[in-house]
Design a protein around this motif. Structure first.
Motif, PDB file in Angstrom:
ATOM      1  N   LYS A 159       0.730  -1.400   0.096  1.00 23.55           N
ATOM      2  CA  LYS A 159      -0.054  -0.070  -0.028  1.00 23.55           C
ATOM      3  C   LYS A 159       0.825   1.108  -0.168  1.00 23.55           C
ATOM      4  N   ALA A 160       1.984   1.290   0.756  1.00 24.94           N
ATOM      5  CA  ALA A 160       2.742   2.452   0.788  1.00 24.94           C
ATOM      6  C   ALA A 160       3.451   2.776  -0.497  1.00 24.94           C
ATOM      7  N   LEU A 161       3.942   1.739  -1.183  1.00 24.24           N
ATOM      8  CA  LEU A 161       4.287   2.106  -2.603  1.00 24.24           C
ATOM      9  C   LEU A 161       3.450   2.684  -3.566  1.00 24.24           C
ATOM     10  N   LEU A 162       2.203   1.841  -3.480  1.00 23.70           N
ATOM     11  CA  LEU A 162       1.072   2.425  -4.544  1.00 23.70           C
ATOM     12  C   LEU A 162       0.942   3.715  -4.260  1.00 23.70           C
ATOM     13  N   ALA A 163       0.639   3.978  -2.917  1.00 22.21           N
ATOM     14  CA  ALA A 163      -0.009   5.187  -2.685  1.00 22.21           C
ATOM     15  C   ALA A 163       0.966   6.397  -3.010  1.00 22.21           C
ATOM     16  N   GLU A 164       2.464   6.099  -2.936  1.00 15.93           N
ATOM     17  CA  GLU A 164       3.378   7.113  -3.206  1.00 15.93           C
ATOM     18  C   GLU A 164       3.672   7.088  -4.530  1.00 15.93           C
ATOM     19  N   ASP A 165       3.751   6.128  -5.276  1.00 16.43           N
ATOM     20  CA  ASP A 165       4.164   6.045  -6.676  1.00 16.43           C
ATOM     21  C   ASP A 165       3.644   5.163  -7.661  1.00 16.43           C
ATOM     22  N   GLY A 166       2.493   4.952  -7.203  1.00 17.74           N
ATOM     23  CA  GLY A 166       1.627   3.874  -8.090  1.00 17.74           C
ATOM     24  C   GLY A 166       1.778   4.253  -9.723  1.00 17.74           C
ATOM     25  N   PRO A 167       1.454   5.540 -10.055  1.00 18.37           N
ATOM     26  CA  PRO A 167       1.622   5.636 -11.391  1.00 18.37           C
ATOM     27  C   PRO A 167       3.127   5.081 -12.192  1.00 18.37           C
ATOM     28  N   THR A 168       4.302   5.019 -11.655  1.00 18.06           N
ATOM     29  CA  THR A 168       5.212   4.737 -12.157  1.00 18.06           C
ATOM     30  C   THR A 168       5.192   3.099 -12.454  1.00 18.06           C
ATOM     31  N   LEU A 169       4.566   2.414 -11.347  1.00 16.59           N
ATOM     32  CA  LEU A 169       4.440   0.993 -11.508  1.00 16.59           C
ATOM     33  C   LEU A 169       3.270   0.593 -12.539  1.00 16.59           C
ATOM     34  N   PHE A 170       2.192   1.550 -12.593  1.00 17.04           N
ATOM     35  CA  PHE A 170       1.271   1.339 -13.531  1.00 17.04           C
ATOM     36  C   PHE A 170       1.741   1.554 -15.281  1.00 17.04           C
ATOM     37  N   GLU A 171       2.609   2.346 -15.231  1.00 15.32           N
ATOM     38  CA  GLU A 171       2.897   2.741 -16.534  1.00 15.32           C
ATOM     39  C   GLU A 171       4.082   1.728 -17.043  1.00 15.32           C
ATOM     40  N   ALA A 172       4.816   1.030 -16.010  1.00 14.77           N
ATOM     41  CA  ALA A 172       5.769  -0.159 -16.467  1.00 14.77           C
ATOM     42  C   ALA A 172       4.947  -1.236 -16.743  1.00 14.77           C
ATOM     43  N   ALA A 173       3.833  -1.497 -16.019  1.00  9.81           N
ATOM     44  CA  ALA A 173       2.867  -2.604 -16.236  1.00  9.81           C
ATOM     45  C   ALA A 173       2.416  -2.483 -17.536  1.00  9.81           C
ATOM     46  N   ALA A 174       1.800  -1.215 -17.983  1.00 11.14           N
ATOM     47  CA  ALA A 174       1.192  -1.202 -19.261  1.00 11.14           C
ATOM     48  C   ALA A 174       2.274  -1.465 -20.304  1.00 11.14           C
ATOM     49  N   LYS A 175       3.553  -0.667 -20.153  1.00 11.67           N
ATOM     50  CA  LYS A 175       4.680  -0.941 -21.265  1.00 11.67           C
ATOM     51  C   LYS A 175       4.887  -2.216 -21.380  1.00 11.67           C
ATOM     52  N   ALA A 176       4.761  -3.129 -20.361  1.00 11.75           N
ATOM     53  CA  ALA A 176       5.288  -4.486 -20.579  1.00 11.75           C
ATOM     54  C   ALA A 176       3.844  -5.506 -20.948  1.00 11.75           C
ATOM     55  N   GLY A 177       2.769  -4.757 -20.888  1.00 13.83           N
ATOM     56  CA  GLY A 177       1.612  -5.408 -21.424  1.00 13.83           C
ATOM     57  C   GLY A 177       1.492  -6.738 -20.098  1.00 13.83           C
ATOM     58  N   ARG A 178       1.533  -6.278 -19.101  1.00 11.62           N
ATOM     59  CA  ARG A 178       1.372  -7.287 -17.893  1.00 11.62           C
ATOM     60  C   ARG A 178       0.452  -6.638 -17.002  1.00 11.62           C
ATOM     61  N   ASP A 179       0.057  -7.641 -15.980  1.00 14.86           N
ATOM     62  CA  ASP A 179      -0.925  -7.226 -15.152  1.00 14.86           C
ATOM     63  C   ASP A 179      -0.077  -6.974 -13.696  1.00 14.86           C
ATOM     64  N   LEU A 180      -0.752  -5.730 -13.118  1.00 15.27           N
ATOM     65  CA  LEU A 180      -0.223  -5.431 -11.870  1.00 15.27           C
ATOM     66  C   LEU A 180      -1.313  -5.493 -10.794  1.00 15.27           C
ATOM     67  N   ASP A 181      -1.631  -6.440 -10.079  1.00 17.02           N
ATOM     68  CA  ASP A 181      -2.763  -6.712  -9.173  1.00 17.02           C
ATOM     69  C   ASP A 181      -2.393  -6.395  -7.727  1.00 17.02           C
TER      70      ASP A 181
END
Ligand code: HSE
Length: 439
Positions: free
Chosen positions: A111-133
């Motif tokens: 939760k701490a990471l998603l609430a601080e820097d979620g978009p970085t992770l979501f963008e990486a997941a989108a770029k890789a075409g993979r899920d981040l749940d």
């Protein structure tokens, strides 16, 4: 990356083997036949990253699967799914990015990471075409993120009101049932293992604020971070506040509130805050006792929904991780990915001063003619409309308990500031927001 589909196993790496990681490993092992049937292919534990190979663990992990090289495991070519249950910002963020860049799908409870820097992770997941749940990041075992992201995706969510921190709910519930003060209740909670030795993250509302940001981002299709969330903890809640709440048929809870506010001109903004508040005992959240969590969601079409259950603990949190694991495993087999980040609405976060709610204000005053009128005038001068006033005399002193109609936070703060300067006001003893009732 392993070939997908058929009988070829999907390989899972687990980063972290603490209370949640060990339960994930246990469930992966104990339920392997059911998991294979549900996913459509065997799911195999490929490795477990730990800090120390010789540490005591709740689960037995074959020695050959343990490693201290988390980055090596996260980036391993044959790993299909990486489960991150280390927590914290680093190295968790780098490990998740490594996993996504290497082509793995990711499940995290962070939760701490998603609430601080979620978009970085979501963008990486989108770029890789993979899920981040990340269902396990908010309210442990309670399914709430998938309902917001999927089940309610065709509705319009207007408010998410949550009890998302078990430690503080346990403490406030004990204060309510035993009439005890904050310090002694916290000490008792620590003794019984309900509160950490360093309880700061829980009692100061940091944990709830991170969860509030995640809930708001999903509910309102906007990027909300923990830093956007107005945060007040429970350390200043007194036995007198709790009694005062009781007297007006309420209970004090630490609430995580995410609301959609619409201006008369139609502009929409998001209000996000974590603070103690009084709620009517008739409200469904008032019945959430002990360390349990619940999230109350209001929407245009569905109306009111409540999601309830255990919000922490190794096994309940692992249940949410496993649900995500099955989802991302199925997606890999069908060569698809689930819904990614949805931030299209890009709603602004409302400053706390513009947030409107009701207030309970307890004031010790001189008990003489004109004092009540003077207090009422102070409220009126700041355009705070009074809903009820209760007065109790005590010799030359009286206590006034004022409950306002909905007013802006800034107006209420200015009212309290003025009350504190008045000669007839001895002390403003309690100021608390009132939620979950009629405005
Ligand atoms: N410490 C949290 C709680 C659980 O007390 O609910 C983890 O988020």
């Amino acid at each position: 990356m392993s070939d997908e589909g058929g009988d070829k196993p999907l390989k899972v790496a687990v980063l972290g083997c603490g209370s949640v990681g060990s339960q994930v490993v246990r469930l992966l092992t104990e339920q392997s036949d059911d998991l294979a049937a549900r996913v459509g292919a065997p799911v195999e534990l490929a490795g477990v990253a730990v800090r120390r190979l010789d540490a005591q663990r709740e689960v037995e992990v074959p020695a050959g699967l343990l490693t201290t090289d988390a980055a090596g495991l996260a980036g391993r070519e044959d790993v299909d799914i990486v489960v991150e249950v280390i927590g914290g910002i680093e190295p968790a963020r780098s490990l998740i990015l490594t996993a996504l860049e290497g082509g793995a799908s990711v499940v995290t409870a962070n939760k701490a990471l998603l609430a601080e820097d979620g978009p970085t992770l979501f963008e990486a997941a989108a770029k890789a075409g993979r899920d981040l749940d990340y269902e396990a990041a908010v309210a442990g075992a309670i399914p709430i993120l998938r309902p917001l992201r999927e089940s309610l995706a065709g509705d319009r969510v207007t408010r998410v009101l949550g009890i998302v921190n078990g430690t503080t709910n346990y403490i406030l519930d004990k204060m309510d049932s035993q009439g005890a003060g904050y310090d002694e209740t916290l000490a008792e909670a620590q003794e019984l293992g309900y509160a950490e030795a360093d309880p700061t993250a829980d009692v100061e509302g940091f944990d709830a604020a991170a969860k509030c940001a995640i809930l708001a981002s999903l509910a309102f299709h906007s990027r909300v971070t923990a830093a956007d969330v107005h945060r007040e903890g429970i350390a200043d809640v007194t036995a007198a506040d709790v009694q005062s709440a009781k007297d007006m048929g309420c209970v004090v809870k630490l609430l995580s509130i995410a609301e959609l506010r619409t201006d008369p001109d139609g502009t929409e903004a998001v209000s996000v805050r974590v603070h103690p508040a009084m709620i009517p005992r008739s409200h469904p959240l008032a019945s959430v006792r002990g360390a349990f969590n619940a999230v109350f969601v209001e929407t245009d079409a569905a109306g009111q929904l409540m999601f309830y259950g255990p919000g922490a603990g190794g096994s309940p949190t692992a249940s949410a991780v496993m649900g995500d694991l099955v989802t991302v495993a199925r997606n890999r087999l069908s060569e698809t990915r689930g819904a990614g980040e949805s931030a299209y609405a890009d709603r602004a976060v409302l400053p706390m001063g513009e947030t409107r709610t009701r207030y309970h204000v307890a004031i010790d005053v001189d008990d003489r003619a004109g004092v009540l009128a003077a207090v009422a005038q102070a409220f009126a001068r700041h355009d705070v409309s009074i809903q009820t006033v209760r007065q109790e005399g005590r010799d030359e002193e009286a206590q006034l308990v004022v409950v306002s109609h909905a007013a802006s936070d800034a107006a209420l703060a200015a009212t309290v500031e003025e009350l504190r300067t008045m000669d007839t006001v001895r002390e403003v003893t309690s100021v608390m927001r009132v939620e979950g009732g009629e405005e």
